[in-house]
Design a protein around this motif. Structure first.
Motif, PDB file in Angstrom:
ATOM      1  N   THR A 181      -7.591  -1.843  10.629  1.00  0.00           N
ATOM      2  CA  THR A 181      -7.119  -3.224  10.530  1.00  0.00           C
ATOM      3  C   THR A 181      -6.673  -3.497   9.103  1.00  0.00           C
ATOM      4  N   CYS A 182      -5.592  -4.222   8.965  1.00  0.00           N
ATOM      5  CA  CYS A 182      -4.957  -4.485   7.667  1.00  0.00           C
ATOM      6  C   CYS A 182      -5.916  -5.167   6.699  1.00  0.00           C
ATOM      7  N   THR A 183      -5.780  -4.834   5.438  1.00  0.00           N
ATOM      8  CA  THR A 183      -6.665  -5.375   4.402  1.00  0.00           C
ATOM      9  C   THR A 183      -6.096  -6.618   3.730  1.00  0.00           C
ATOM     10  N   TYR A 184      -4.897  -7.036   4.118  1.00  0.00           N
ATOM     11  CA  TYR A 184      -4.302  -8.169   3.406  1.00  0.00           C
ATOM     12  C   TYR A 184      -4.588  -9.515   4.080  1.00  0.00           C
ATOM     13  N   CYS A 185      -3.661 -10.070   4.837  1.00  0.00           N
ATOM     14  CA  CYS A 185      -3.858 -11.471   5.253  1.00  0.00           C
ATOM     15  C   CYS A 185      -4.740 -11.596   6.487  1.00  0.00           C
ATOM     16  N   GLY A 186      -4.998 -12.818   6.898  1.00  0.00           N
ATOM     17  CA  GLY A 186      -5.920 -13.078   7.999  1.00  0.00           C
ATOM     18  C   GLY A 186      -5.334 -12.902   9.390  1.00  0.00           C
ATOM     19  N   THR A 187      -4.080 -12.436   9.492  1.00  0.00           N
ATOM     20  CA  THR A 187      -3.497 -12.240  10.813  1.00  0.00           C
ATOM     21  C   THR A 187      -4.257 -11.158  11.581  1.00  0.00           C
ATOM     22  N   GLY A 188      -4.697 -10.139  10.861  1.00  0.00           N
ATOM     23  CA  GLY A 188      -5.472  -9.097  11.518  1.00  0.00           C
ATOM     24  C   GLY A 188      -4.633  -8.076  12.258  1.00  0.00           C
ATOM     25  N   CYS A 189      -3.504  -7.717  11.691  1.00  0.00           N
ATOM     26  CA  CYS A 189      -2.690  -6.675  12.320  1.00  0.00           C
ATOM     27  C   CYS A 189      -3.432  -5.350  12.237  1.00  0.00           C
ATOM     28  N   THR A 190      -3.233  -4.527  13.244  1.00  0.00           N
ATOM     29  CA  THR A 190      -3.774  -3.171  13.187  1.00  0.00           C
ATOM     30  C   THR A 190      -2.626  -2.187  13.013  1.00  0.00           C
ATOM     31  N   PHE A 191      -2.937  -1.055  12.435  1.00  0.00           N
ATOM     32  CA  PHE A 191      -1.941  -0.002  12.249  1.00  0.00           C
ATOM     33  C   PHE A 191      -2.658   1.322  12.056  1.00  0.00           C
ATOM     34  N   GLU A 192      -1.864   2.403  12.000  1.00  0.00           N
ATOM     35  CA  GLU A 192      -2.453   3.734  11.812  1.00  0.00           C
ATOM     36  C   GLU A 192      -2.240   4.194  10.377  1.00  0.00           C
ATOM     37  N   LEU A 193      -3.326   4.528   9.707  1.00  0.00           N
ATOM     38  CA  LEU A 193      -3.192   5.180   8.414  1.00  0.00           C
ATOM     39  C   LEU A 193      -2.896   6.642   8.688  1.00  0.00           C
ATOM     40  N   ASN A 194      -1.855   7.160   8.070  1.00  0.00           N
ATOM     41  CA  ASN A 194      -1.519   8.574   8.209  1.00  0.00           C
ATOM     42  C   ASN A 194      -2.187   9.338   7.072  1.00  0.00           C
ATOM     43  N   VAL A 195      -2.984  10.320   7.433  1.00  0.00           N
ATOM     44  CA  VAL A 195      -3.816  10.990   6.432  1.00  0.00           C
ATOM     45  C   VAL A 195      -3.477  12.472   6.362  1.00  0.00           C
ATOM     46  N   LYS A 196      -3.271  12.952   5.138  1.00  0.00           N
ATOM     47  CA  LYS A 196      -3.075  14.384   4.921  1.00  0.00           C
ATOM     48  C   LYS A 196      -3.925  14.796   3.727  1.00  0.00           C
TER      49      LYS A 196
END
Ligand code: SF4
Ligand code: SF4
Ligand code: SF4
Lengths: 536, 354
Positions: free
Chosen positions: B225-240
């Motif tokens: 879940t996004c760390t910025y505003c209170g909307t609470g969007c989710t997304f995928e962190l791409n990790v390498k």
């Protein structure tokens, strides 16, 4: 929010946005509002001193002066009552206090409100009719409403308007505060407030306290604590000896920074736990390195009360640790053992003490999160509150509210109303976004928005360095000359450490209930600089 | 429900679905380029053509309603030949430099060319890269030499973000995606949300913040879940290699209940602070006005000792905790528990108001 974000995209037939620059501060919510207005035919009313992006697609745009929200709400209600547009059944069945409110509102004819708000009476009438005649109207607001000495009154006024027209308890209606920071809802829900435990259980309530005493195994203090802004004041007087700051940055975010700085210097022992050496951390005696959101597990609660998972993706750098691990370690060293194998164990404990979260588990959250109240493990969560007008406290209470002037009215010496806020490309005190390479490259500095007509009179050109001063301090920054801001108003952002806007704001005028400082109105002066001053 | 026959098999689909939806419901895959389930139908690329018995022309399955008793072939020789022609036509305007392309192995267009064996185009009209890649913005790269004119970006910009920053300019071979006066995105209504990047089926639109940091097949995706505003969007962190190298969208309603994959510029392009080189990596203790590095044991013992002393000397209410709107619920819970149960005061607050 009483209602859900998704309803703003489909169910709301009218959206009244006041004191929220939604497309910049809650961009994805802004997108949904625009979609509803442009493609589904929803009506849009915008009230904001700045002609924000949403104003360009609004049915009515009201550029009201900062600090005149109550007058504007009252005038809209005056129109609704006098034109017979109120929802009398709803008022009779679900509310109380109508008469007293109506009595106060009587004098707020649009003509009476016009000089206070700066909005032409006819626009107020149009807005009132559109809102009242809609089948499902929602009010969205943000800090533009709350960051005033009468912020609580502003919020109650919004509730008055919604109840007056029966716009509560159905999809697409409601009063929707858009919470600024990702987990501000959660911090409140979790009892990160001086007056309440989790789920707003009062610390002064004996039964609640006993419950927590039993669960935590220690006696607990029964008097309310001190709010953040007053902790700073108390520190000034030497009454705060130790301060533990977890991921906050009062040296950027609080009003009147000089005052904050003096306070921090007076405190004997300051601990700051953060991911960067923030402006505040410099004042610490001990700095503890925490983990960013990408480095830990847990949950965040968004503005529509939806609790969603945060998942660890990478390891914290160096010796940095999750904030919860640090707290546990410290508590244990202080003789109160705290030990949890993971964040889920903490959640399992907190839900037993938090009725609105009681039915949530990490497992259940996998299906798209859960919105509180969610009291049992079979409860599906609650997309909108006050269903069918049933308020948690029985009847919805109207409040009779009069307009009061902002604490600092413009005068001859400081003729401008300065507001502060955010930009789309940055976030809060900038500790993260200033280090996000692309965001900082795109918007590297603050600007001072000035009305074009006014700038012309002062001989100020777009992009020119100017001085902005208040009774607290002054800053130099580039002028952004625009016709998007009302005359007599100026605006800047508080993200930039080079120009920390809160050296300008006042800590003097706090909302008496919420203790919110008046960020949205400071009396200010803009000065053109001489050639030497510009380079110096 | 209606019944129809697809590739010799009797299948069912709700009345009102398209042929494409009927196929998808029944596990029959159809190649698509311009189709996007969240966007208005364009029906323009014709990759999704199928044969409907009794109809003289191949039908674009994404826009053709499924009807009772239809007999449909999705992979006949004729259909395969038609798709090859379509791909060859598109390939003629596509600058293949897959080996250095950000979308390599994660590119719908590349997949179809491979699947249908398109190695070169009969319709080559003699160019590799003709459009300059100049748009000066730090967020997204626009390489229209790879654009296949599916218009998904235009529709995403118009329908999801409602920015209406880009549109189709010119026709036929000359057609191109552009801003109103073919200028830079920064001078258009573009808000750099990257929804166009999210939907682009080729390497024409890619993230500049992620450029060169990892191939799609090298990264793990972690939904958060996004760390910025209170909307609470989710997304995928791409990790390498234990580093975040990008953000991508989960576009399902379960993975992304609030935003269905849509993000703003901060969520999509504002993640690289995570690895900023001035992150705090060790506890610090101030001595004579200067910070020095310390071990956890030393730092926490000092904090425990000082807080203990102040509590004894000045009482619990001389202490306060500022918890945070940016840390998790679990951490906020522990912070107030610590303040109340360990420090013994209710002086706990955060900047909800600021
Ligand atoms: S980044 Fe967003 S606003 Fe800009 S062109 Fe792409 S979709 Fe449109
Ligand atoms: S840029 Fe991408 S999404 Fe847009 S038309 Fe070209 S190929 Fe399609
Ligand atoms: S992606 Fe943008 S709109 Fe969504 S939560 Fe993050 S900051 Fe808010």
């Amino acid at each position: 929010m009483t209602n859900s974000i998704g309803e703003l995209e489909k169910d709301a037939k009218c959206i009244f946005v006041i004191g929220s620059n939604t497309t910049e501060n809650h961009p994805v919510i802004g997108m949904k509002i625009k979609k509803n207005v442009l493609y589904n035919g929803a009506k849009l009313i915008v009230a904001d001193p700045r002609r924000i992006d949403l104003a360009s697609i609004a049915d009515v745009y009201m550029p009201h002066l900062p600090g005149s929200d109550v007058a504007l709400f009252n005038a809209m209600m005056n129109v609704i009552i006098s034109e017979g547009l109120a929802d009398e059944n709803f008022i009779a069945e679900h509310t109380e206090g109508y008469e007293a409110m109506a009595e106060v509102v009587k004098k707020y004819t649009p003509e009476y409100a016009e000089p206070i708000t700066g909005v032409p009476a006819e626009k107020i009438r149009q807005a009132a009719r559109i809102y009242a005649e809609s089948d499902a109207a929602a009010i969205c607001y943000a800090m533009g409403i709350t960051q005033h000495r009468n912020g609580t009154d502003n919020v109650k006024s919004a509730c008055n308007l919604a109840m007056l027209t029966g716009n509560i308890g159905r999809p697409g209606t409601g009063v929707d505060p858009l919470r600024g920071q990702n987990n501000v809802q959660g911090a409140c829900d979790m009892g990160g407030l001086p007056t309440v435990f989790t789920a707003y259980q009062a610390v002064t309530n004996d039964a609640a306290r006993e419950k927590f005493e039993k669960a935590w195994g220690v006696p607990l203090p029964g008097h309310a604590g001190t709010v953040l802004t007053e902790v700073i004041n108390k520190a000034h007087h030497g009454d705060v000896r130790a301060l533990y700051v977890l991921g906050e940055n009062p040296m950027m975010s609080d009003p009147d920074l000089e005052h904050v700085e003096e306070a921090l210097e007076k405190i004997d022992f300051v601990v700051v736990q953060d991911i960067f050496m923030s402006e505040t951390a410099r004042f610490a005696d001990v700095v503890l390195p925490g983990a960013s959101f990408a480095e830990k597990d847990g949950t965040f609660s968004n503005t529509e009360r939806r609790v969603q998972r945060v998942r660890k993706a990478v390891s914290p750098p160096g010796q940095a640790r999750s904030d919860w691990e640090i707290i546990c370690d410290l508590a244990t060293r202080m003789g109160y053992p705290m030990s949890y194998a993971n964040s889920e164990e903490i959640f399992e404990e907190l839900r037993t003490l938090t009725p609105s979260y009681a039915g949530m588990t990490y497992q259940r959250m996998e299906g798209g999160g859960l919105q509180w109240p969610c009291p049992t493990e079979v409860h599906p969560g609650t997309p909108f509150l006050h269903k069918d007008g049933n308020f948690s406290r029985g009847l919805g209470a109207f409040t009779a509210i009069d307009h009061i002037d902002p604490g600092e009215m413009p005068d001859q010496e400081y003729p401008i109303r300065l507001s502060t806020g955010r930009s789309l490309y940055h976030y809060h005190t900038g500790t993260m976004t200033r280090r996000a390479s692309a965001l900082n490259e795109h918007v590297p500095a603050a600007e001072l928005e000035i009305n074009a007509g006014q700038a012309a009179e002062m001989g100020i050109k777009d992009g020119e360095l100017v001085k902005i001063s208040t009774r607290r301090g002054s800053l130099k920054m580039k002028a952004k000359v625009t016709d998007k801001i009302a005359r007599g108003v100026a605006f800047t952002t508080f993200h930039f450490t080079e120009t920390p806007a809160n050296v300008l704001t006042s800590a003097e005028f706090l909302d008496p209930v919420a203790k919110i400082p008046e960020y949205k109105v400071s009396a200010a002066r803009i000065d053109k600089l001489s050639a030497e001053e510009m380079t110096g | 429900m209606i019944t129809l026959t697809i590739n010799g098999r009797e299948v069912q689909t709700p009345r009102g679905s398209t042929i494409l939806e009927a196929c998808q419901r029944n596990g029959i895959s159809i190649p698509t380029l311009c189709y996007d389930p969240d966007l208005r139908l364009a029906g323009s690329c014709r990759m999704c053509v199928v044969e409907v018995k009794g109809r003289p022309l191949y039908a674009a399955s994404c826009v053709t309603p499924a009807e009772s008793n239809m007999i449909i072939e999705t992979d006949s020789e004729g259909i395969v030949a038609a798709r090859k022609v379509i791909l060859e036509l598109l390939a003629a305007r596509h600058h293949f430099n897959c080996q250095v392309c950000e979308k390599n192995a994660n590119c719908t267009f590349q997949d179809y060319c491979y699947q249908y064996g398109i190695k070169e185009s009969r319709y080559e009209y003699g160019h590799g890269a003709i459009y300059e890649i100049t748009d000066p913005n730090p967020f997204l790269e626009r390489d229209y030499n790879k654009c296949i004119m599916c218009t998904r970006c235009v529709r995403a910009c118009e329908e999801i973000t409602v920015a209406r920053a880009i549109n189709v300019k010119n026709r036929g071979h000359e057609a191109k995606i552009s801003t109103a006066f073919d200028g830079n995105l920064a001078d258009s209504p573009c808000v750099f949300c990257g929804q166009c990047v999210m939907v682009c089926p080729t390497g024409a639109l890619t993230s500049r913040v992620s450029a060169g940091m990892g191939r799609s097949y090298e990264v793990d995706k972690v939904l958060t879940t996004c760390t910025y505003c209170g909307t609470g969007c989710t997304f995928e962190l791409n990790v390498k290699d234990d580093r975040v190298v990008g953000v991508t969208s989960d576009r399902t309603i379960v993975g992304s209940p609030v935003n269905k994959g849509a993000l703003c510029v901060k969520g999509r392009f504002g993640w690289d602070f995570i690895h900023a080189n001035d992150r705090l990596t060790t506890p610090l203790i101030k001595e004579n006005g200067e910070f020095r590095e310390a071990s956890w044991d030393e730092a926490l013992d000092l904090v425990a000792q000082r807080l203990g002393e102040i509590k004894t000397e000045h009482g619990p209410d001389s202490m306060a905790m500022f918890t945070s709107a940016r840390v998790t619920n679990e951490e906020n819970y522990l912070a107030q528990k610590f303040t109340r149960a360990v420090l013994g005061t209710n002086n706990v607050d955060h900047c909800a108001r600021l």
